[in-house]
Scaffold this motif. Structure first.
Motif, PDB file in Angstrom:
ATOM      1  N   LYS A  48       0.844  -1.189   0.000  1.00  0.00           N
ATOM      2  CA  LYS A  48       0.000   0.000   0.000  1.00  0.00           C
ATOM      3  C   LYS A  48       0.885   1.246   0.000  1.00  0.00           C
ATOM      4  O   LYS A  48       2.091   1.145   0.233  1.00  0.00           O
ATOM      5  CB  LYS A  48      -0.923  -0.001   1.227  1.00  0.00           C
ATOM      6  N   PRO A  49       0.319   2.408  -0.283  1.00  0.00           N
ATOM      7  CA  PRO A  49       1.141   3.631  -0.232  1.00  0.00           C
ATOM      8  C   PRO A  49       1.834   3.795   1.117  1.00  0.00           C
ATOM      9  O   PRO A  49       1.273   3.473   2.173  1.00  0.00           O
ATOM     10  CB  PRO A  49       0.117   4.749  -0.485  1.00  0.00           C
ATOM     11  N   LEU A  50       3.051   4.296   1.065  1.00  0.00           N
ATOM     12  CA  LEU A  50       3.892   4.371   2.263  1.00  0.00           C
ATOM     13  C   LEU A  50       3.311   5.331   3.297  1.00  0.00           C
ATOM     14  O   LEU A  50       2.849   6.431   2.961  1.00  0.00           O
ATOM     15  CB  LEU A  50       5.295   4.823   1.879  1.00  0.00           C
ATOM     16  N   ILE A  51       3.325   4.903   4.554  1.00  0.00           N
ATOM     17  CA  ILE A  51       2.933   5.739   5.695  1.00  0.00           C
ATOM     18  C   ILE A  51       4.112   5.761   6.659  1.00  0.00           C
ATOM     19  O   ILE A  51       4.550   4.712   7.135  1.00  0.00           O
ATOM     20  CB  ILE A  51       1.679   5.183   6.394  1.00  0.00           C
ATOM     21  N   ASP A  52       4.648   6.944   6.925  1.00  0.00           N
ATOM     22  CA  ASP A  52       5.881   7.098   7.713  1.00  0.00           C
ATOM     23  C   ASP A  52       6.967   6.172   7.149  1.00  0.00           C
ATOM     24  O   ASP A  52       7.417   5.229   7.803  1.00  0.00           O
ATOM     25  CB  ASP A  52       5.634   6.779   9.192  1.00  0.00           C
ATOM     26  N   PRO A  53       7.418   6.415   5.912  1.00  0.00           N
ATOM     27  CA  PRO A  53       8.305   5.448   5.249  1.00  0.00           C
ATOM     28  C   PRO A  53       9.679   5.347   5.896  1.00  0.00           C
ATOM     29  O   PRO A  53      10.256   6.335   6.341  1.00  0.00           O
ATOM     30  CB  PRO A  53       8.397   5.995   3.818  1.00  0.00           C
ATOM     31  N   LEU A  54      10.169   4.118   5.924  1.00  0.00           N
ATOM     32  CA  LEU A  54      11.532   3.814   6.357  1.00  0.00           C
ATOM     33  C   LEU A  54      12.211   3.008   5.267  1.00  0.00           C
ATOM     34  O   LEU A  54      11.564   2.232   4.552  1.00  0.00           O
ATOM     35  CB  LEU A  54      11.530   3.026   7.668  1.00  0.00           C
ATOM     36  N   ALA A  55      13.514   3.172   5.138  1.00  0.00           N
ATOM     37  CA  ALA A  55      14.291   2.455   4.125  1.00  0.00           C
ATOM     38  C   ALA A  55      15.450   1.744   4.795  1.00  0.00           C
ATOM     39  O   ALA A  55      16.011   2.222   5.786  1.00  0.00           O
ATOM     40  CB  ALA A  55      14.793   3.407   3.043  1.00  0.00           C
ATOM     41  N   SER A 189      19.565   0.463  11.795  1.00  0.00           N
ATOM     42  CA  SER A 189      20.054   0.731  10.441  1.00  0.00           C
ATOM     43  C   SER A 189      18.973   1.300   9.528  1.00  0.00           C
ATOM     44  O   SER A 189      19.278   1.749   8.419  1.00  0.00           O
ATOM     45  CB  SER A 189      20.612  -0.557   9.823  1.00  0.00           C
ATOM     46  N   LEU A 190      17.712   1.297   9.958  1.00  0.00           N
ATOM     47  CA  LEU A 190      16.638   1.900   9.169  1.00  0.00           C
ATOM     48  C   LEU A 190      16.677   3.418   9.304  1.00  0.00           C
ATOM     49  O   LEU A 190      16.987   3.953  10.380  1.00  0.00           O
ATOM     50  CB  LEU A 190      15.283   1.369   9.629  1.00  0.00           C
ATOM     51  N   SER A 226      15.356   5.931 -11.777  1.00  0.00           N
ATOM     52  CA  SER A 226      16.154   5.448 -10.658  1.00  0.00           C
ATOM     53  C   SER A 226      16.209   6.535  -9.598  1.00  0.00           C
ATOM     54  O   SER A 226      16.536   7.700  -9.899  1.00  0.00           O
ATOM     55  CB  SER A 226      17.567   5.087 -11.119  1.00  0.00           C
ATOM     56  N   LEU A 227      15.880   6.162  -8.356  1.00  0.00           N
ATOM     57  CA  LEU A 227      15.794   7.129  -7.269  1.00  0.00           C
ATOM     58  C   LEU A 227      16.909   6.898  -6.268  1.00  0.00           C
ATOM     59  O   LEU A 227      17.342   5.754  -6.046  1.00  0.00           O
ATOM     60  CB  LEU A 227      14.432   7.021  -6.575  1.00  0.00           C
ATOM     61  N   VAL A 228      17.358   7.982  -5.657  1.00  0.00           N
ATOM     62  CA  VAL A 228      18.427   7.942  -4.668  1.00  0.00           C
ATOM     63  C   VAL A 228      17.947   8.678  -3.430  1.00  0.00           C
ATOM     64  O   VAL A 228      17.430   9.798  -3.520  1.00  0.00           O
ATOM     65  CB  VAL A 228      19.725   8.576  -5.200  1.00  0.00           C
ATOM     66  N   ALA A 229      18.123   8.039  -2.252  1.00  0.00           N
ATOM     67  CA  ALA A 229      17.763   8.663  -0.970  1.00  0.00           C
ATOM     68  C   ALA A 229      19.030   8.918  -0.166  1.00  0.00           C
ATOM     69  O   ALA A 229      19.982   8.132  -0.218  1.00  0.00           O
ATOM     70  CB  ALA A 229      16.807   7.771  -0.187  1.00  0.00           C
ATOM     71  N   ILE A 230      19.033  10.022   0.567  1.00  0.00           N
ATOM     72  CA  ILE A 230      20.164  10.369   1.429  1.00  0.00           C
ATOM     73  C   ILE A 230      19.838   9.891   2.832  1.00  0.00           C
ATOM     74  O   ILE A 230      18.830  10.293   3.426  1.00  0.00           O
ATOM     75  CB  ILE A 230      20.423  11.892   1.412  1.00  0.00           C
ATOM     76  N   SER A 231      20.681   9.021   3.373  1.00  0.00           N
ATOM     77  CA  SER A 231      20.380   8.408   4.672  1.00  0.00           C
ATOM     78  C   SER A 231      20.505   9.384   5.831  1.00  0.00           C
ATOM     79  O   SER A 231      19.950   9.143   6.902  1.00  0.00           O
ATOM     80  CB  SER A 231      21.312   7.217   4.900  1.00  0.00           C
ATOM     81  N   THR A 232      21.217  10.492   5.663  1.00  0.00           N
ATOM     82  CA  THR A 232      21.388  11.438   6.771  1.00  0.00           C
ATOM     83  C   THR A 232      20.152  12.315   6.982  1.00  0.00           C
ATOM     84  O   THR A 232      19.798  12.628   8.109  1.00  0.00           O
ATOM     85  CB  THR A 232      22.609  12.332   6.500  1.00  0.00           C
ATOM     86  N   CYS A 233      19.490  12.716   5.870  1.00  0.00           N
ATOM     87  CA  CYS A 233      18.312  13.585   5.994  1.00  0.00           C
ATOM     88  C   CYS A 233      17.043  12.947   5.437  1.00  0.00           C
ATOM     89  O   CYS A 233      15.937  13.364   5.800  1.00  0.00           O
ATOM     90  CB  CYS A 233      18.559  14.917   5.296  1.00  0.00           C
ATOM     91  N   GLY A 234      17.155  11.963   4.537  1.00  0.00           N
ATOM     92  CA  GLY A 234      15.993  11.253   4.033  1.00  0.00           C
ATOM     93  C   GLY A 234      15.386  11.812   2.768  1.00  0.00           C
ATOM     94  O   GLY A 234      14.395  11.252   2.276  1.00  0.00           O
ATOM     95  N   HIS A 235      15.930  12.872   2.191  1.00  0.00           N
ATOM     96  CA  HIS A 235      15.362  13.431   0.966  1.00  0.00           C
ATOM     97  C   HIS A 235      15.678  12.532  -0.222  1.00  0.00           C
ATOM     98  O   HIS A 235      16.738  11.911  -0.293  1.00  0.00           O
ATOM     99  CB  HIS A 235      15.905  14.845   0.716  1.00  0.00           C
ATOM    100  N   VAL A 236      14.727  12.473  -1.162  1.00  0.00           N
ATOM    101  CA  VAL A 236      14.822  11.588  -2.316  1.00  0.00           C
ATOM    102  C   VAL A 236      14.980  12.440  -3.569  1.00  0.00           C
ATOM    103  O   VAL A 236      14.218  13.392  -3.783  1.00  0.00           O
ATOM    104  CB  VAL A 236      13.571  10.689  -2.429  1.00  0.00           C
TER     105      VAL A 236
END
Length: 304
Positions: A48-55, A189-190, A226-236
């Motif tokens: 389902k669509p992401l709610i409070d997404p974690l990667a 690590s999430l 292709s998408l890239v996320a920054i683990s320090t701030c979370g912006h995609v």
């Protein structure tokens, strides 16, 4: 013009090739559509669509509630397996101690009867006693063995005498695993991620679903990108903007937070259980005729 005999002959005891082809015999192929592909903004667990997404560090996205429930269930299962393994080890240790005690008591009884008994008793290596007190060619070892076998016989055809195999519990792995990538995953690590939602002015009036854009080039994010996320701030960001600006400047374009190359996480594209994104987007089913039944049974085609 005469017609082909194979297409009109229907009095044979077996199916012809043309009849099998009409029944759908052989490999059936169908290209997967958009509904069969997981969107980039969907959870890998609930779809389902992401709610409070974690990667995770491998780029798989989850809802916060879904991944926490999954990791908690894995920890409970690991705890249950550890308790079962410890109880099994304790039981095996008790059985070994009991065997040692019985063996020592047999040896003491044999020694006592050998020294104080009127008739010497003889024991073989298996621990069975010779009733007549002597062994050799005239011993009754075979008869005693048969009596013991009859007494302890496991008759598999009787429910009460069916033998039971001991179920051994192996030592479980104490690490939690990512449900999508099957690699080790810890809660710490999430990291949270955030998509930039399209403005109301830019968004068309017909679209109802949420649409996301790249904060740098303002292009709509789709499964083809292709998408890239920054683990320090979370912006995609999209892959092009990430390689052109973020990777070179070592700073986030949205919040100006510094980042390193290892903080750039490639998000996994959507896919299904039998086809990944842009890779063999075709479902195959092999249909064959059941022997003697005349009915077609469908099974998945073997992977090449």
């Amino acid at each position: 013009m005469p017609q082909r005999h194979s297409k009109n002959n229907n009095d044979l005891a077996f199916f012809t090739y043309e009849e099998k082809r009409k029944l759908g015999y052989g490999t059936q192929r169908e290209r997967l559509g958009k509904d069969s592909i997981k969107p980039f903004d969907a959870c890998c667990l609930c779809l389902k669509p992401l709610i409070d997404p974690l990667a995770c560090p491998k780029g798989h996205t989850f809802c916060k509630e879904c991944i926490l429930e999954c990791l908690l269930a894995q920890k409970k299962d690991i705890k249950r397996k550890l308790i079962a393994h410890d109880s099994q080890k304790k039981q095996e240790k008790e059985e070994e101690e009991e065997k040692l005690v019985l063996q020592k008591s047999k040896e003491l009884d044999a020694f006592d009867q050998q020294n104080h008994g009127a008739v010497p008793q003889y024991y073989d290596r298996s621990g069975s006693q010779d009733k007549n007190g002597f062994h050799g060619a005239n011993s009754v070892k075979t008869t005693s063995f048969e009596e013991e076998a009859l007494r302890t016989m496991k008759a598999f055809w009787l429910p009460s005498a069916t033998p039971e195999a001991t179920v051994k519990v192996d030592a479980p792995c104490t690490d939690t695993i990512c449900p999508e990538g099957q690699e080790k995953l810890k809660l710490k690590s999430l990291f949270p991620i955030s998509f930039t939602e399209e403005n109301a002015r830019q968004k068309s009036s017909k679209s109802v679903e949420k649409s996301y854009i790249c904060p740098s080039c303002k292009s709509n994010l789709t499964n083809t990108m292709s998408l890239v996320a920054i683990s320090t701030c979370g912006h995609v960001f999209c892959k092009k903007c990430s390689d052109k600006f973020v990777a070179t400047d070592k700073v986030c374009l949205m919040c100006n937070k510094p980042c390193k190359e290892r903080n750039l996480i490639n998000l996994e594209k959507g896919g299904t259980g039998f086809a990944a994104h842009d890779d063999h987007l075709e479902a195959k089913n092999f249909k064959y005729l059941g022997s003697g039944s005349g009915l077609g049974l469908v099974k998945p085609a073997p992977k090449e």
